[in-house]
Design a protein around this motif. Structure first.
Motif, mmCIF file in Angstrom:
data_model
loop_
_atom_site.group_PDB
_atom_site.id
_atom_site.type_symbol
_atom_site.label_atom_id
_atom_site.label_comp_id
_atom_site.label_asym_id
_atom_site.label_seq_id
_atom_site.Cartn_x
_atom_site.Cartn_y
_atom_site.Cartn_z
ATOM 1 N N LYS A 84 -11.026 -8.879 -4.494
ATOM 2 C CA LYS A 84 -10.734 -7.703 -3.672
ATOM 3 C C LYS A 84 -10.876 -8.043 -2.196
ATOM 4 C CE LYS A 84 -11.928 -2.782 -3.162
ATOM 5 N NZ LYS A 84 -11.865 -2.754 -1.698
ATOM 6 N N ALA A 85 -9.869 -7.689 -1.399
ATOM 7 C CA ALA A 85 -9.952 -7.870 0.050
ATOM 8 C C ALA A 85 -8.765 -7.198 0.712
ATOM 9 C CB ALA A 85 -9.958 -9.355 0.416
ATOM 10 N N ASP A 86 -9.034 -6.560 1.833
ATOM 11 C CA ASP A 86 -7.969 -6.119 2.726
ATOM 12 C C ASP A 86 -7.594 -7.346 3.537
ATOM 13 O OD1 ASP A 86 -6.431 -5.243 4.852
ATOM 14 O OD2 ASP A 86 -7.735 -3.573 5.384
ATOM 15 N N VAL A 87 -6.424 -7.914 3.268
ATOM 16 C CA VAL A 87 -6.079 -9.201 3.873
ATOM 17 C C VAL A 87 -5.669 -9.097 5.338
ATOM 18 C CG1 VAL A 87 -5.551 -10.454 1.751
ATOM 19 C CG2 VAL A 87 -3.786 -9.022 2.797
ATOM 20 N N ASP A 135 -4.592 -24.577 -4.374
ATOM 21 C CA ASP A 135 -3.447 -25.490 -4.284
ATOM 22 C C ASP A 135 -2.196 -24.791 -3.767
ATOM 23 O OD1 ASP A 135 -4.614 -27.941 -5.739
ATOM 24 O OD2 ASP A 135 -5.001 -26.309 -7.146
ATOM 25 N N VAL A 136 -2.078 -23.495 -4.076
ATOM 26 C CA VAL A 136 -0.877 -22.731 -3.714
ATOM 27 C C VAL A 136 -1.297 -21.388 -3.157
ATOM 28 C CG1 VAL A 136 1.283 -21.711 -4.537
ATOM 29 C CG2 VAL A 136 0.436 -23.834 -5.575
ATOM 30 N N ILE A 137 -0.707 -21.020 -2.024
ATOM 31 C CA ILE A 137 -0.897 -19.677 -1.466
ATOM 32 C C ILE A 137 0.430 -18.938 -1.551
ATOM 33 C CG2 ILE A 137 -1.455 -18.311 0.578
ATOM 34 C CD1 ILE A 137 -3.020 -20.761 1.619
ATOM 35 N N VAL A 138 0.406 -17.750 -2.124
ATOM 36 C CA VAL A 138 1.580 -16.877 -2.114
ATOM 37 C C VAL A 138 1.224 -15.668 -1.251
ATOM 38 C CG1 VAL A 138 3.210 -15.514 -3.468
ATOM 39 C CG2 VAL A 138 2.264 -17.637 -4.423
ATOM 40 N N ASN A 139 1.726 -15.684 -0.020
ATOM 41 C CA ASN A 139 1.465 -14.595 0.918
ATOM 42 C C ASN A 139 2.471 -13.473 0.659
ATOM 43 O OD1 ASN A 139 -0.752 -15.419 2.622
ATOM 44 N ND2 ASN A 139 0.588 -17.024 3.424
ATOM 45 N N ASN A 140 2.071 -12.551 -0.192
ATOM 46 C CA ASN A 140 2.984 -11.496 -0.632
ATOM 47 C C ASN A 140 2.617 -10.112 -0.120
ATOM 48 O OD1 ASN A 140 4.849 -10.031 -2.716
ATOM 49 N ND2 ASN A 140 2.776 -9.296 -3.199
ATOM 50 N N ALA A 141 1.352 -9.878 0.187
ATOM 51 C CA ALA A 141 0.900 -8.530 0.556
ATOM 52 C C ALA A 141 1.710 -7.978 1.722
ATOM 53 C CB ALA A 141 -0.581 -8.557 0.912
ATOM 54 N N GLY A 142 2.058 -6.715 1.628
ATOM 55 C CA GLY A 142 2.814 -6.102 2.713
ATOM 56 C C GLY A 142 3.167 -4.660 2.405
ATOM 57 N N ILE A 143 3.698 -3.993 3.414
ATOM 58 C CA ILE A 143 4.131 -2.604 3.269
ATOM 59 C C ILE A 143 5.514 -2.462 3.891
ATOM 60 C CG2 ILE A 143 1.808 -1.637 3.288
ATOM 61 C CD1 ILE A 143 2.353 -0.906 6.281
ATOM 62 N N SER A 144 6.166 -1.354 3.590
ATOM 63 C CA SER A 144 7.439 -1.020 4.232
ATOM 64 C C SER A 144 7.373 0.429 4.688
ATOM 65 C CB SER A 144 8.614 -1.225 3.268
ATOM 66 O OG SER A 144 8.552 -0.285 2.206
ATOM 67 N N TRP A 153 3.452 0.738 14.139
ATOM 68 C CA TRP A 153 3.817 -0.632 14.529
ATOM 69 C C TRP A 153 2.681 -1.609 14.237
ATOM 70 C CZ3 TRP A 153 8.498 -2.432 16.296
ATOM 71 C CH2 TRP A 153 8.511 -3.756 16.748
ATOM 72 N N ASP A 154 1.479 -1.240 14.662
ATOM 73 C CA ASP A 154 0.339 -2.126 14.465
ATOM 74 C C ASP A 154 0.035 -2.328 12.989
ATOM 75 O OD1 ASP A 154 0.081 -2.375 17.186
ATOM 76 O OD2 ASP A 154 -1.575 -0.943 17.370
ATOM 77 N N ARG A 155 0.086 -1.253 12.213
ATOM 78 C CA ARG A 155 -0.191 -1.363 10.779
ATOM 79 C C ARG A 155 0.844 -2.242 10.090
ATOM 80 N NH1 ARG A 155 0.926 2.091 6.175
ATOM 81 N NH2 ARG A 155 -0.698 1.829 4.574
ATOM 82 N N MET A 156 2.118 -2.096 10.495
ATOM 83 C CA MET A 156 3.177 -2.899 9.901
ATOM 84 C C MET A 156 2.934 -4.390 10.138
ATOM 85 S SD MET A 156 5.952 -2.657 8.080
ATOM 86 C CE MET A 156 6.308 -0.896 8.244
ATOM 87 N N ASN A 182 1.809 -7.071 7.176
ATOM 88 C CA ASN A 182 2.903 -7.979 6.826
ATOM 89 C C ASN A 182 2.798 -9.347 7.481
ATOM 90 O OD1 ASN A 182 5.006 -6.446 5.118
ATOM 91 N ND2 ASN A 182 4.550 -5.005 6.737
ATOM 92 N N MET A 183 2.165 -9.430 8.647
ATOM 93 C CA MET A 183 2.155 -10.685 9.388
ATOM 94 C C MET A 183 0.754 -11.215 9.652
ATOM 95 S SD MET A 183 4.094 -13.012 10.683
ATOM 96 C CE MET A 183 2.822 -14.176 10.229
ATOM 97 N N LYS A 184 -0.108 -10.394 10.231
ATOM 98 C CA LYS A 184 -1.472 -10.854 10.516
ATOM 99 C C LYS A 184 -2.158 -11.327 9.241
ATOM 100 C CE LYS A 184 -5.903 -9.323 12.438
ATOM 101 N NZ LYS A 184 -6.675 -8.157 12.939
ATOM 102 N N SER A 185 -1.888 -10.652 8.134
ATOM 103 C CA SER A 185 -2.497 -11.030 6.857
ATOM 104 C C SER A 185 -2.144 -12.468 6.477
ATOM 105 C CB SER A 185 -2.046 -10.078 5.751
ATOM 106 O OG SER A 185 -0.640 -10.141 5.572
#
Length: 238
Positions: free
Chosen positions: A52-55, A76-85, A98-101, A105-108
């Protein structure tokens, strides 16, 4: 056994990735934030390790990384998938929107990658797969902040691929088209019919199709592929 961390792994594309990697011999770390019931169900069906983590929060990401390193070792592998629309007219987008997006999606991606990349550099191997969107490639009306954040993912991917290439690390990006996930549940049947008509393959994509592409990029079959944007969109962007 290789270890893979999948952020936002409790729903949609992330969930499909958890099943895809679990079914193909990986130890999967299923990152989630709020969807604990769904994550628990997936864990019971796949054997994934729930983390569990808010990325978008650096302390939570670092705590997650410490837990994984202490108990399981390297990733070994990172899948950076977390995001919102979010769909909004540009004139209606607030500074908070804007900041939340960009945070989710990016800072994480920055935070998660930074937390694990030192180990990859040390062992001179690793795969990082970032999930963007076709709107990050082309831009989408009424989704300026989403399109901008997903375009940033592409720039992040290409720059990081150049920097980490000498360390034997491959960094790639998948840009899905319109996929049958909860993220698109707000669309009407008329919306879906219109999108299908605009897609050369005349249908929407399935989360499993994105997951298979992600696993390919994580495999040794993709060892000479880096810095690429793989469009999985039924031909929508040609």
């Amino acid at each position: 056994m290789k270890n893979v961390l999948i952020t936002g792994g409790s729903r949609g594309i992330g969930k499909a990735c958890v099943y895809e990697f679990s079914n193909n011999g990986y130890r999967v770390f299923l990152n989630y934030n709020k969807s604990s019931d769904e994550a628990e169900k997936i864990k019971n069906e796949t054997g994934a390790v729930m983390v569990k983590a808010d990325v978008s929060d650096s302390k939570q990401v670092n705590d997650m990384a410490e837990f994984i390193h202490t108990n399981y070792g390297k990733i070994d592998v990172i899948v950076n998938n977390a995001g919102i629309s979010q769909q909004k007219m540009f004139t209606d987008i607030t500074e908070n929107d804007w900041d939340r997006m960009f945070d989710l999606n990016m800072k994480s991606m920055y935070l998660v990658t930074k937390a694990f990349v030192d180990d990859m550099i040390y062992k001179q191997s690793g795969k990082i797969i970032n999930i963007s969107s076709m709107w990050g490639v082309t831009g989408g009306s009424c989704e300026v902040h989403y399109s901008a954040a997903k375009a940033a993912v592409i720039g992040f991917t290409k720059a990081l691929a150049k920097e980490l290439g000498p360390s034997g690390i491959c960094v790639n990006c998948v840009a899905p088209g319109v996929i049958e996930t909860e993220m698109n549940s707000h669309l009407t049947k008329e919306d879906f019919d219109c999108l299908c008509e605009e897609t050369p393959l005349e249908r929407l994509g399935k989360p499993e199709e994105i997951a298979k592409t992600v696993r390919f990029l994580a495999s040794e079959n993709a060892d000479f592929i880096t810095g690429q944007v793989v469009n999985v969109d039924g031909g929508m962007v040609i």
